[in-house]
Design an enzyme around this catalytic site. Sequence first.
Site, mmCIF file in Angstrom:
data_model
loop_
_atom_site.group_PDB
_atom_site.id
_atom_site.type_symbol
_atom_site.label_atom_id
_atom_site.label_comp_id
_atom_site.label_asym_id
_atom_site.label_seq_id
_atom_site.Cartn_x
_atom_site.Cartn_y
_atom_site.Cartn_z
ATOM 1 C CG ASN A 1 -2.311 -0.590 0.816
ATOM 2 O OD1 ASN A 1 -2.611 -0.746 -0.371
ATOM 3 N ND2 ASN A 1 -3.114 -0.915 1.811
ATOM 4 C CG LEU B 1 -5.632 -8.417 4.077
ATOM 5 C CD1 LEU B 1 -6.703 -7.381 3.768
ATOM 6 C CD2 LEU B 1 -5.660 -9.520 3.024
ATOM 7 C CD GLN B 2 0.797 -10.745 5.365
ATOM 8 O OE1 GLN B 2 0.233 -10.749 4.282
ATOM 9 N NE2 GLN B 2 0.787 -11.769 6.190
ATOM 10 C CB CYS B 3 0.421 -2.914 4.429
ATOM 11 S SG CYS B 3 0.255 -2.313 6.093
ATOM 12 C CB ALA B 4 0.422 -6.320 0.276
#
Lengths: 362, 74
Positions: A78, A318-321
């Site tokens: 992100n 979601l690990q910022c992705a």
Amino acid sequence: MATYLERFGGNPGRSGHRLSVAAGRAVYEARETVAEFFGAPDPLRVIFTPNATYAINLALRGLLGPGDRVVTSSVEHNSVMRPLRALEKEGVDVVVARCDAAAALDPAELARAVTPGTKLVVLTHASNVTGTILPVAEAAEIARRAGALFLLDAAQTAGYLPIDVARMGIDLLAFTGHKALQGPSGTGGLILGQEVEAEALRPLCHGGTGSASESEEQPAVLPDKYEAGTLNAVGLAGLRAGIEHLTTVGLEAVRGREEALAEALREGLADVADVALYGPAEAARRTPVVSIGLPGRRLADVALRLDEEYGVLARVGLQCAPACHRTLGTFPEGTIRLSPGLNTTREEIDHTVAAIREIASA
Amino acid sequence: MSEAYGVVLFFTTSSAIRGEKVAKRQGLRVKLIPTPRQLSSDCGMALRFAWRDADDVRRCLEEAGVENDGLHRI
């Protein structure tokens, strides 16, 4: 960092007294260390920022305007996707090249997306979810042929994979200090290659630089144009120490060690029934992060048990992705991501595999 | 009689520090000081040197490609 806090503590470049000069030297030494480590053409082309996200925003917002075309991949963090989606609302044409289910990007797919007139190609060096390494050399060449600049987000790879800005044809390199570079949080930067004209890159932030104080306009010289406000000098002293440590150990040794640990982890987990492993099978195509799924389980609960009962700390979700998880087919549940580091031991890997086996079989 | 000094002015702190490093490596006696007010209203630092070393200072900055705003006698 301790030396800096105990003995310098001045504000770099804001005065000519000895503590300010000492602080200025600490920052400059960090600049030289970073420049040398990444093959930057000039230490003054190293722009320090608080993190990779700021560096990416500076590059994207500084270069792109309404009507410009930018190409990226479908596995971006992100830190790239959000500024691009914001710019899209302002009239920037954002094109996303599809990666496959292992998060790999086919250079032919990228080449199709990078049409002549494209202003910028921005890619992560490796997926932060699966570790999949993207084809940087090919991407740089594709961008160059189309007359576009190439921005590489090296948050996942700086300090793990060798990076040479000049040799690899990288026009802008964004990095963070707090990951594989072994530095503290709050450090990062953007390196400008020789092809990038400072006139073509607008600053993200304006303010005091300690230079050209007679003027109320931002100075045009590097690096001050992009470094308004007091720098994190103590953090940068730590970043320099981190890179020096890494250089002493040797990148190849780091890679050999961490890759072996990640492989042991993958092999161990491949034997556990129900565990799904993501990313390409070959170790050489990945950084040492291992993302797993457990169909039918709530991953957040699994991660909490790993932490509370086994002392295994993992990043879940979601690990910022989100884009990457949509590409993998793991959206919205995400994955559990395990990342062996410089100080991880083989025993800890075995312990982790045993813990996940117990949880999976319960 | 006191010795005559000069200062090199720079556009950025980074260049000033780099200039100091380059000059010291050449064995020149230099010191970073606050920029003298008569030369600039800048709040930054300048590199002081003995005026008799002016040619050496100029040459070593040029060879290393350190951007500066000239040598000034003080």
